[in-house]
Design a protein around this motif. Sequence first.
Motif, short mmCIF file in Angstrom:
data_model
loop_
_atom_site.label_atom_id
_atom_site.label_comp_id
_atom_site.label_asym_id
_atom_site.label_seq_id
_atom_site.Cartn_x
_atom_site.Cartn_y
_atom_site.Cartn_z
N UNK A 1 16.89 -13.78 35.35
CA UNK A 1 17.22 -15.12 35.83
C UNK A 1 17.40 -16.04 34.63
N UNK A 2 17.98 -17.16 34.88
CA UNK A 2 18.01 -18.21 33.87
C UNK A 2 17.86 -19.55 34.55
N UNK A 3 17.37 -20.49 33.77
CA UNK A 3 17.22 -21.85 34.28
C UNK A 3 17.62 -22.83 33.19
N UNK A 4 18.70 -23.53 33.45
CA UNK A 4 19.14 -24.58 32.54
C UNK A 4 18.43 -25.88 32.90
N UNK A 5 18.37 -26.77 31.96
CA UNK A 5 17.66 -28.03 32.18
C UNK A 5 18.27 -28.78 33.36
N UNK A 6 17.44 -29.14 34.27
CA UNK A 6 17.89 -29.91 35.42
C UNK A 6 18.55 -29.09 36.51
N UNK A 7 18.56 -27.76 36.37
CA UNK A 7 19.21 -26.90 37.36
C UNK A 7 18.21 -25.93 37.96
N UNK A 8 18.61 -25.36 39.07
CA UNK A 8 17.76 -24.36 39.72
C UNK A 8 17.83 -23.02 38.98
N UNK A 9 16.79 -22.22 39.20
CA UNK A 9 16.78 -20.90 38.60
C UNK A 9 17.87 -20.03 39.25
N UNK A 10 18.63 -19.35 38.40
CA UNK A 10 19.80 -18.60 38.85
C UNK A 10 19.62 -17.11 38.57
N UNK A 11 19.81 -16.29 39.58
CA UNK A 11 19.73 -14.85 39.41
C UNK A 11 20.98 -14.31 38.75
N UNK A 12 20.81 -13.45 37.73
CA UNK A 12 21.93 -12.94 36.95
C UNK A 12 22.18 -11.45 37.17
N UNK A 13 21.11 -10.68 37.24
CA UNK A 13 21.28 -9.23 37.31
C UNK A 13 20.00 -8.61 37.85
N UNK A 14 20.14 -7.45 38.43
CA UNK A 14 18.98 -6.71 38.93
C UNK A 14 19.23 -5.23 38.73
N UNK A 15 18.13 -4.51 38.52
CA UNK A 15 18.23 -3.06 38.38
C UNK A 15 16.96 -2.44 38.95
N UNK A 16 17.12 -1.29 39.60
CA UNK A 16 15.95 -0.57 40.06
C UNK A 16 15.56 0.45 39.00
N UNK A 17 14.29 0.69 38.86
CA UNK A 17 13.79 1.56 37.81
C UNK A 17 14.26 3.00 37.98
#
Length: 129
Positions: free
Chosen positions: A37-53
């Motif tokens: 995830x990432x969170x820029x200043x003043x913005x909501x947390x944004x999902x970028x990528x996911x992986x299963x083990x």
Amino acid sequence: QVQLVESGGGSVQAGGSLRLSCAASGYTVNAKYIAWFRQAEGKEREGLAVVSRDGSTADIGDSVKGRFTVSQDNDRNTVYLQMNSLEPEDTAIYYCAADEQWSAVYGVPWYLARAYKYWGQGTQVTVSS
């Protein structure tokens, strides 16, 4: 308990690349799904990528598709986020998160923060123009 530690952040010029690492430790059997995830200043947390083990599931968010890729090294309990063609808009704190259940169990898509129980402390990425 699962501990997650991100590394690899820093400052880069637009067009550059960075590779972030997320190292899992502790009761890693509970870290079956790891997301970035990432969170820029003043913005909501944004999902970028996911992986299963186990490698059966992987996805990249639409906003970064074509520029970011996710990979893992199970021997090192580490998941990577390769970020290419970085733009100033990519400036944010980047987090990895993990859970033992796939997000659908909670009735939410993988790119929502509430799908994950365990979180790292984050690493800052700054992209200058």
